[in-house]
Design an enzyme around this catalytic site. Structure first.
Site, PDB file in Angstrom:
ATOM      1  N   CYS A 305       1.231  -1.015  -0.215  1.00  0.00           N
ATOM      2  CA  CYS A 305      -0.255  -0.013   0.135  1.00  0.00           C
ATOM      3  C   CYS A 305       1.130   1.404   0.229  1.00  0.00           C
ATOM      4  O   CYS A 305       1.710   1.238   0.671  1.00  0.00           O
ATOM      5  CB  CYS A 305      -1.131  -0.051   0.791  1.00  0.00           C
ATOM      6  SG  CYS A 305      -2.332   1.543   1.457  1.00  0.00           S
ATOM      7  N   ARG A 401     -13.156   1.414  -4.295  1.00  0.00           N
ATOM      8  CA  ARG A 401     -12.571   1.256  -2.886  1.00  0.00           C
ATOM      9  C   ARG A 401     -11.779   2.512  -2.827  1.00  0.00           C
ATOM     10  O   ARG A 401     -11.196   3.247  -1.895  1.00  0.00           O
ATOM     11  CB  ARG A 401     -11.739  -0.129  -2.647  1.00  0.00           C
ATOM     12  CG  ARG A 401     -11.086  -0.241  -1.538  1.00  0.00           C
ATOM     13  CD  ARG A 401     -10.245  -1.477  -1.155  1.00  0.00           C
ATOM     14  NE  ARG A 401     -10.301  -1.918   0.378  1.00  0.00           N
ATOM     15  CZ  ARG A 401      -9.141  -1.134   0.926  1.00  0.00           C
ATOM     16  NH1 ARG A 401      -8.403  -0.293   0.129  1.00  0.00           N
ATOM     17  NH2 ARG A 401      -8.612  -1.768   2.357  1.00  0.00           N
TER      18      ARG A 401
END
Length: 487
Positions: A305, A401
């Site tokens: 991430c 998302r």
């Protein structure tokens, strides 16, 4: 003037303090609550990522006592089918077995076997009356596929059946007496009510810690987005028998996510709902107020991430977990620590900070059960692993998302990367090592249960030299340990 709220810590900033103990590691109880109605036998969930969790991994994790969350980067029908496969893999009683008609050709039956992955089907007529059963042994050497099921099935007169309240000993006795591996459950008027298989009983004995529902079926979760159009996906997953729904977003403390939780809770008042992700007490409270059964914490800690770097936003994970857990402690709503877990010690720290369980991605990516093919690179085996905020994953369906579902493919702004991870072998070996580390932590801190670890264990803050001292140092590793890999 800088508006600095406070200092925040992550896993490498702290250590747990050893305490007087009467707890032996092998006696520690690892069970914990995912929600008020779902209890896990180990505090581990698999991430809803397209390189981590599909049917195989969800089955294996449930057998070990956790729950896998099927990712949403696929069609509604395909995701629902994967949920159904997990639910049907192991059952005390298959309450709604796939049935066939006596007029079905063997060619059509063969296609059904390929689609479902099993070869035994109860046979019912147009009025749903049970008329027989056909198994793989009945058709093994048949070459004429134009013949029908009726030509080879075991007929009604020779069926081995029981009523729904039959005991385990009675069922085993019938299987032994008649030398069969399937027993059909019928009503007084001989309507089919279910099927019991020897294989399911054997699986239950081999995996006594499996996470199951009240019907003896493995538990499974599935992820959905918060954007418009997810209503149909939610309905399909509920119909497929999903145990817990994950409303998944990179920013759970946003009105769109909160509204999706409210609407889903209104439509399905008894459905366990996990919602996230958040990194603050306020975010956790907002999701709880909206109707979440559990709150998922973590903005940017994952190995793949880049949210914190791309956006400059996030809270180090130990502080984020502690803040959310403190905010929800009087409500009985569990916190899930999602991301940043590299070692078994990180699992221990996350739980001690207040989490009831952890969700992992990179730890399970690269296992035999994870999606994807094994790739060879410079003589070593790898599997691909990517963040759901990577360009590849976003273009496949996860862009909502990150609130970018309206962006064209060439205008996506990624918050994750695509990479590869060493092949790790079977999931059960990974879980054995990780839970072994957690058990040792519980022995060292004197905590007999996960709840005690959540509430009793104490931390010390450490320096950079402290974490350096904690890792292997001043030596060259010649043989890797199964639970310790750097880089």
């Amino acid at each position: 003037m800088l508006r600095v709220i406070k200092e925040a810590l992550t896993f490498d900033d702290v250590l747990l303090v050893p305490a007087h103990s009467t707890v032996l590691p092998n006696t520690a109880d690892l069970s914990t609550q995912l929600t008020k109605t779902i209890r896990l036998n180990i505090p581990m969930l698999s991430a809803a990522m397209d390189t981590v969790t599909e049917t195989k991994l969800a089955i294996s994790l449930a057998q070990e006592g956790g729950i896998g969350f099927i990712h949403k980067n696929m069609s509604i029908e395909r995701q629902a089918e994967r949920v159904r496969k997990v639910k049907k893999f192991e059952s005390g009683i298959v309450s709604d077995p796939v049935t066939v008609s006596p007029t079905l050709s063997l060619a059509e039956l063969s296609e059904l076997v390929k689609k479902n992955g099993f070869a035994s089907f109860p046979v019912v007529d147009d009025e749903k009356n049970l008329v027989g059963i056909i198994t793989g042994r009945d058709t093994r050497f048949v070459t004429d596929l134009n013949k029908t099921v009726a030509d080879f099935m075991t007929p009604k007169a020779r069926l081995v059946t029981v009523k729904r309240n039959a005991s385990r000993d009675e069922i085993f006795g019938l299987m032994h007496t008649h030398r069969v591996e399937k027993v059909l459950v019928v009503s007084d008027d001989f309507k089919l009510k279910g099927m019991i298989t020897l294989k399911d009983y054997q699986k239950s004995e081999q995996k006594p810690q499996a996470c199951k529902d009240e019907f003896g079926r493995l538990r499974v979760g599935a992820a959905v987005g918060a954007g418009p159009g997810n209503e149909e996906r939610i309905d399909a997953l509920v119909k497929a028998g999903v145990d817990v729904l994950l409303i998944d977003s990179s920013h759970g403390h946003s009105e769109g996510v909160l509204q999706r939780v409210r609407e889903t809770r209104a439509k399905y008042p008894d459905l366990p709902i996990v919602a996230g992700n958040v990194a603050t007490a306020e975010g956790a409270i907002a999701l709880a107020d909206a109707g979440a059964s559990a709150v998922k914490v973590g903005i940017g800690p994952g190995s793949i991430c880049t949210t914190r770097i791309v956006t400059g936003v996030g809270v180090p994970q130990i502080t984020a977990i502690a803040d959310a857990a403190e905010a929800l402690k009087d409500r009985g709503i569990p916190v899930i620590a999602d991301g940043g877990i590299r070692f078994s010690g990180d699992i221990s720290k996350a739980i001690a900070a207040g989490a009831s369980c952890v969700m992992v991605g990179s730890m399970f990516a690269g296992t035999e059960e994870a999606p994807g093919e094994i790739e060879l690179y410079q003589g070593r085996a790898f599997k691909s692993y990517r963040g759901m905020g990577s360009l590849g994953a976003m273009s496949k369906g996860s862009s909502d998302r990150y609130f970018q579902s309206d962006n064209a493919a060439d205008k996506l702004v990624p918050e994750g990367i695509e990479g590869r991870i060493p092949y790790k072998g079977f999931l059960k070996e990974i879980i054995h090592q990780q839970m072994g580390g957690l058990r040792s932590c519980m022995g060292l801190t004197g905590c007999a249960t996960i709840d005690e670890l959540r509430t009793k264990a104490q931390f010390v803050r450490i320096s950079g030299a402290g974490i350096q001292e904690s890792h292997v140092h001043d030596v060259t590793i010649t043989k890797e340990a199964p639970n310790y890999r750097m880089g």
